[in-house]
Design a protein around this motif. Structure first.
Motif, short mmCIF file in Angstrom:
data_model
loop_
_atom_site.label_atom_id
_atom_site.label_comp_id
_atom_site.label_asym_id
_atom_site.label_seq_id
_atom_site.Cartn_x
_atom_site.Cartn_y
_atom_site.Cartn_z
N VAL A 19 -25.13 -52.71 41.64
CA VAL A 19 -24.08 -52.52 42.64
C VAL A 19 -22.87 -53.31 42.16
CG1 VAL A 19 -23.39 -52.84 45.04
CG2 VAL A 19 -25.76 -52.25 44.50
N ILE A 20 -21.74 -52.61 42.04
CA ILE A 20 -20.50 -53.26 41.61
C ILE A 20 -19.47 -53.11 42.73
CG2 ILE A 20 -18.69 -53.37 39.85
CD1 ILE A 20 -20.71 -51.92 37.96
N PRO A 21 -19.27 -54.18 43.51
CA PRO A 21 -18.29 -54.13 44.60
C PRO A 21 -16.87 -54.23 44.05
CG PRO A 21 -19.33 -56.29 44.52
CD PRO A 21 -19.98 -55.45 43.46
N PRO A 22 -15.87 -54.07 44.92
CA PRO A 22 -14.47 -54.11 44.46
C PRO A 22 -14.09 -55.37 43.69
CG PRO A 22 -14.55 -53.25 46.67
CD PRO A 22 -15.94 -53.72 46.34
N LYS A 54 -32.07 -46.39 49.42
CA LYS A 54 -31.98 -47.55 50.31
C LYS A 54 -30.66 -48.28 50.09
CE LYS A 54 -34.16 -51.90 51.64
NZ LYS A 54 -32.89 -52.46 51.98
N THR A 55 -30.28 -48.47 48.84
CA THR A 55 -29.02 -49.13 48.51
C THR A 55 -27.84 -48.36 49.06
OG1 THR A 55 -29.98 -50.09 46.51
CG2 THR A 55 -27.58 -49.98 46.61
N LEU A 56 -27.82 -47.05 48.85
CA LEU A 56 -26.72 -46.22 49.35
C LEU A 56 -26.68 -46.22 50.88
CD1 LEU A 56 -27.02 -43.25 46.84
CD2 LEU A 56 -25.18 -44.96 46.93
N ASN A 57 -27.83 -46.16 51.52
CA ASN A 57 -27.87 -46.20 52.99
C ASN A 57 -27.40 -47.55 53.53
OD1 ASN A 57 -28.68 -43.56 53.44
ND2 ASN A 57 -30.85 -44.07 53.33
N ASP A 58 -27.78 -48.64 52.87
CA ASP A 58 -27.31 -49.97 53.28
C ASP A 58 -25.79 -50.06 53.18
OD1 ASP A 58 -29.94 -50.70 53.74
OD2 ASP A 58 -30.12 -51.94 51.93
N LEU A 59 -25.24 -49.52 52.11
CA LEU A 59 -23.78 -49.55 51.94
C LEU A 59 -23.10 -48.65 52.97
CD1 LEU A 59 -23.63 -49.56 48.06
CD2 LEU A 59 -22.80 -51.36 49.57
N ARG A 60 -23.70 -47.52 53.26
CA ARG A 60 -23.13 -46.62 54.27
C ARG A 60 -23.10 -47.30 55.63
NH1 ARG A 60 -25.94 -41.16 56.10
NH2 ARG A 60 -27.53 -42.72 56.36
N ALA A 61 -24.11 -48.08 55.94
CA ALA A 61 -24.18 -48.79 57.22
C ALA A 61 -23.08 -49.85 57.35
CB ALA A 61 -25.54 -49.44 57.39
N THR A 62 -22.50 -50.27 56.22
CA THR A 62 -21.43 -51.25 56.26
C THR A 62 -20.04 -50.62 56.05
OG1 THR A 62 -21.66 -51.80 53.91
CG2 THR A 62 -22.95 -53.11 55.48
N GLY A 63 -19.97 -49.29 56.20
CA GLY A 63 -18.67 -48.63 56.17
C GLY A 63 -18.30 -47.93 54.88
N TRP A 64 -19.20 -47.91 53.89
CA TRP A 64 -18.91 -47.21 52.64
C TRP A 64 -19.42 -45.79 52.74
CZ3 TRP A 64 -15.97 -49.27 48.84
CH2 TRP A 64 -15.77 -50.65 48.89
N ARG A 65 -18.74 -44.86 52.04
CA ARG A 65 -19.23 -43.49 51.98
C ARG A 65 -19.15 -42.98 50.55
NH1 ARG A 65 -15.32 -39.28 52.28
NH2 ARG A 65 -13.24 -40.10 52.53
N LEU A 66 -20.04 -42.08 50.25
CA LEU A 66 -20.12 -41.52 48.91
C LEU A 66 -18.93 -40.62 48.63
CD1 LEU A 66 -21.81 -41.21 46.32
CD2 LEU A 66 -22.96 -39.29 47.44
N LYS A 67 -18.27 -40.87 47.51
CA LYS A 67 -17.14 -40.05 47.09
C LYS A 67 -17.58 -39.06 46.00
CE LYS A 67 -12.38 -40.32 45.54
NZ LYS A 67 -11.27 -41.18 45.22
#
Length: 89
Positions: A19-22, A54-67
């Motif tokens: 996972v590479i955040p901003p 699981k990783t993608l769902n966790d990120l989605r729960a914090t306001g991220w969406r798949l582009k």
């Protein structure tokens, strides 16, 4: 960005979720993988897929969406990678 990578041939393999955040501080999760038979390799790929979701769902729960998502296969399948680019809502 999330990178899901499975690499291996024969009797060795490696599953990784990166996972590479901003801010660019990569977080790497190594997954236990098994090889030796087709069933063991398939099971390892299943576990990688579960960790990836699981990783993608966790990120989605914090306001991220798949582009976008981009699959990459290198070395006759020795490395299989999917790169997910996410954006903040």
């Amino acid at each position: 960005m999330v990178i899901s990578r499975f690499s291996g041939t024969g009797f060795s393999s490696k599953g990784t979720i990166i996972v590479i955040p901003p801010d660019g501080q990569a977080q790497t999760q190594e997954l236990e993988t098994k090889t030796g038979t087709l069933n063991k390799i398939s099971g390892s790929l299943d576990q990688l897929s579960i960790a990836e979701l699981k990783t993608l769902n966790d990120l989605r729960a914090t306001g991220w969406r798949l582009k976008t998502s981009t699959p990459v296969v290198l070395g006759n399948g020795a490395i299989t990678e999917t790169v997910y680019v996410l954006e903040k809502d």
